[in-house]
Design a protein around this motif. Structure first.
Motif, PDB file in Angstrom:
ATOM      1  N   HIS A 124       0.822  -1.257   0.083  1.00 36.63           N
ATOM      2  CA  HIS A 124      -0.065   0.066   0.027  1.00 36.63           C
ATOM      3  C   HIS A 124       0.905   1.285  -0.004  1.00 36.63           C
ATOM      4  N   TYR A 125       0.407   2.043  -0.647  1.00 35.76           N
ATOM      5  CA  TYR A 125       1.077   3.431  -0.851  1.00 35.76           C
ATOM      6  C   TYR A 125       0.311   4.692  -0.207  1.00 35.76           C
ATOM      7  N   THR A 126      -1.036   4.732  -0.279  1.00 30.97           N
ATOM      8  CA  THR A 126      -1.847   5.918   0.092  1.00 30.97           C
ATOM      9  C   THR A 126      -2.727   5.196   1.154  1.00 30.97           C
ATOM     10  N   TYR A 127      -3.564   5.864   1.855  1.00 25.82           N
ATOM     11  CA  TYR A 127      -4.727   5.522   2.593  1.00 25.82           C
ATOM     12  C   TYR A 127      -5.678   6.773   2.857  1.00 25.82           C
ATOM     13  N   LEU A 128      -6.838   6.398   3.588  1.00 24.12           N
ATOM     14  CA  LEU A 128      -7.891   7.432   3.748  1.00 24.12           C
ATOM     15  C   LEU A 128      -8.089   6.915   5.421  1.00 24.12           C
ATOM     16  N   ALA A 129      -8.186   7.641   6.130  1.00 22.05           N
ATOM     17  CA  ALA A 129      -8.645   7.626   7.750  1.00 22.05           C
ATOM     18  C   ALA A 129      -9.628   8.411   8.056  1.00 22.05           C
ATOM     19  N   THR A 130     -10.744   7.882   8.390  1.00 21.44           N
ATOM     20  CA  THR A 130     -11.806   8.858   8.621  1.00 21.44           C
ATOM     21  C   THR A 130     -11.990   9.347  10.118  1.00 21.44           C
ATOM     22  N   PHE A 131     -12.459  10.387  10.221  1.00 20.79           N
ATOM     23  CA  PHE A 131     -12.875  11.149  11.625  1.00 20.79           C
ATOM     24  C   PHE A 131     -13.901  11.801  11.544  1.00 20.79           C
ATOM     25  N   ALA A 132     -14.542  12.426  12.692  1.00 20.99           N
ATOM     26  CA  ALA A 132     -15.798  12.846  12.835  1.00 20.99           C
ATOM     27  C   ALA A 132     -16.311  13.934  11.786  1.00 20.99           C
TER      28      ALA A 132
ATOM     29  N   GLY B  33      -3.497   9.818   3.585  1.00 17.09           N
ATOM     30  CA  GLY B  33      -1.930   9.441   3.898  1.00 17.09           C
ATOM     31  C   GLY B  33      -1.347   8.918   3.016  1.00 17.09           C
ATOM     32  N   PHE B  34       0.122   8.916   3.167  1.00 18.29           N
ATOM     33  CA  PHE B  34       0.814   8.376   2.433  1.00 18.29           C
ATOM     34  C   PHE B  34       1.974   7.607   3.216  1.00 18.29           C
ATOM     35  N   ASN B  35       1.815   6.152   3.111  1.00 24.88           N
ATOM     36  CA  ASN B  35       2.544   5.072   3.873  1.00 24.88           C
ATOM     37  C   ASN B  35       3.980   5.487   3.979  1.00 24.88           C
ATOM     38  N   HIS B  36       4.652   6.155   2.704  1.00 26.05           N
ATOM     39  CA  HIS B  36       6.015   6.206   2.792  1.00 26.05           C
ATOM     40  C   HIS B  36       6.045   7.767   2.314  1.00 26.05           C
ATOM     41  N   GLY B  37       5.473   8.641   2.797  1.00 23.26           N
ATOM     42  CA  GLY B  37       5.499   9.940   2.663  1.00 23.26           C
ATOM     43  C   GLY B  37       6.807  10.734   2.827  1.00 23.26           C
ATOM     44  N   ALA B  38       7.500  10.113   3.784  1.00 24.24           N
ATOM     45  CA  ALA B  38       8.530  10.806   4.334  1.00 24.24           C
ATOM     46  C   ALA B  38       9.642  10.906   3.358  1.00 24.24           C
ATOM     47  N   ASP B  39       9.483   9.730   2.465  1.00 23.12           N
ATOM     48  CA  ASP B  39      10.303   9.501   1.499  1.00 23.12           C
ATOM     49  C   ASP B  39      10.188  10.490  -0.030  1.00 23.12           C
ATOM     50  N   LEU B  40       8.949  11.049   0.035  1.00 19.60           N
ATOM     51  CA  LEU B  40       8.390  11.690  -1.381  1.00 19.60           C
ATOM     52  C   LEU B  40       8.730  13.253  -1.121  1.00 19.60           C
ATOM     53  N   ASP B  41       9.100  13.733  -2.106  1.00 22.49           N
ATOM     54  CA  ASP B  41       9.274  15.316  -2.441  1.00 22.49           C
ATOM     55  C   ASP B  41       7.655  15.746  -2.360  1.00 22.49           C
ATOM     56  N   HIS B  42       7.125  16.400  -1.240  1.00 20.98           N
ATOM     57  CA  HIS B  42       5.742  16.642  -1.364  1.00 20.98           C
ATOM     58  C   HIS B  42       5.564  18.242  -1.111  1.00 20.98           C
TER      59      HIS B  42
ATOM     60  N   PRO C 204       0.464  14.292  -8.904  1.00 21.64           N
ATOM     61  CA  PRO C 204       1.970  14.081  -9.128  1.00 21.64           C
ATOM     62  C   PRO C 204       2.360  13.175  -7.763  1.00 21.64           C
ATOM     63  N   LEU C 205       1.809  13.553  -6.659  1.00 18.86           N
ATOM     64  CA  LEU C 205       2.212  13.011  -5.427  1.00 18.86           C
ATOM     65  C   LEU C 205       1.885  11.532  -5.283  1.00 18.86           C
ATOM     66  N   LEU C 206       0.546  11.196  -5.642  1.00 15.27           N
ATOM     67  CA  LEU C 206      -0.029  10.099  -5.808  1.00 15.27           C
ATOM     68  C   LEU C 206       0.737   9.061  -6.848  1.00 15.27           C
ATOM     69  N   ARG C 207       1.063   9.485  -8.027  1.00 19.11           N
ATOM     70  CA  ARG C 207       1.877   8.884  -8.939  1.00 19.11           C
ATOM     71  C   ARG C 207       3.202   8.489  -8.205  1.00 19.11           C
ATOM     72  N   ALA C 208       3.912   9.470  -7.671  1.00 15.91           N
ATOM     73  CA  ALA C 208       5.059   9.330  -7.248  1.00 15.91           C
ATOM     74  C   ALA C 208       4.979   8.318  -6.160  1.00 15.91           C
ATOM     75  N   ALA C 209       4.137   8.014  -5.267  1.00 15.28           N
ATOM     76  CA  ALA C 209       3.954   7.139  -4.328  1.00 15.28           C
ATOM     77  C   ALA C 209       3.621   5.840  -4.750  1.00 15.28           C
ATOM     78  N   ARG C 210       3.098   5.858  -5.911  1.00 16.49           N
ATOM     79  CA  ARG C 210       2.681   4.505  -6.613  1.00 16.49           C
ATOM     80  C   ARG C 210       4.037   4.040  -6.815  1.00 16.49           C
ATOM     81  N   GLU C 211       5.049   4.902  -7.633  1.00 15.39           N
ATOM     82  CA  GLU C 211       5.934   4.480  -8.252  1.00 15.39           C
ATOM     83  C   GLU C 211       7.148   4.164  -7.158  1.00 15.39           C
ATOM     84  N   GLU C 212       6.992   4.656  -5.771  1.00 13.95           N
ATOM     85  CA  GLU C 212       8.139   4.403  -4.980  1.00 13.95           C
ATOM     86  C   GLU C 212       7.819   3.171  -4.385  1.00 13.95           C
ATOM     87  N   ARG C 213       6.566   2.666  -4.352  1.00 11.25           N
ATOM     88  CA  ARG C 213       6.146   1.191  -3.895  1.00 11.25           C
ATOM     89  C   ARG C 213       6.352   0.160  -5.046  1.00 11.25           C
ATOM     90  N   LEU C 214       6.480   0.528  -6.280  1.00  9.68           N
ATOM     91  CA  LEU C 214       6.899  -0.397  -7.303  1.00  9.68           C
ATOM     92  C   LEU C 214       8.311  -0.471  -7.343  1.00  9.68           C
TER      93      LEU C 214
END
Length: 126
Positions: free
Chosen positions: A58-66, A72-81, A110-120
């Motif tokens: 997984h590279y991204t997620y949704l976390a719901t609140f009230a 979220g980005f599972n490896h977002g610290a490694d991405l240029d955001h 572009p961030l979502l694409r980068a997150a996917r590419e990072e996982r691949l």
């Protein structure tokens, strides 16, 4: 793609947050039509990845609140955001989404694409 679990999750949310989930889900699936979506209604989360394994694929997620959701980005610290994401942990970063307009930030696609590419790449699948 089976939507039963997503429907269960959406039914548990306030209408405004459910609308944000629908919009965020559409964004992720538009950027990556091949994304594997896994929904955990009891946790109020949705994960997206290059496969079903939460911790490795997984590279991204949704976390719901009230009143909002986190994209979220599972490896977002490694991405240029470009300062778009918040967080200080070793890996995860997130965008707090309170309004649908938050999902229209031009940096997100572009961030979502980068997150996917990072996982691949990390999995040796490029």
């Amino acid at each position: 793609m089976d939507t039963a679990d997503l429907d269960v999750l959406l039914a548990r949310l306030a209408p405004g947050v459910a609308d944000l989930v629908r919009a965020a889900d559409a964004l992720v699936r538009d950027v990556d039509p091949d994304a594997v979506r896994v929904v955990w209604p009891h946790q109020g989360t949705v994960g997206y990845g290059v496969g079903p394994a939460k911790n490795s694929e997984h590279y991204t997620y949704l976390a719901t609140f009230a009143r909002h959701l986190n994209l979220g980005f599972n490896h977002g610290a490694d991405l240029d955001h470009g300062g778009l994401l918040d967080g200080t942990g070793k890996a995860f970063r997130k965008l707090t989404v309170r309004h649908a307009e938050d999902l229209r930030d031009p940096r997100l696609r572009p961030l979502l694409r980068a997150a996917r590419e990072e996982r691949l790449s990390a999995l040796g699948r490029t």
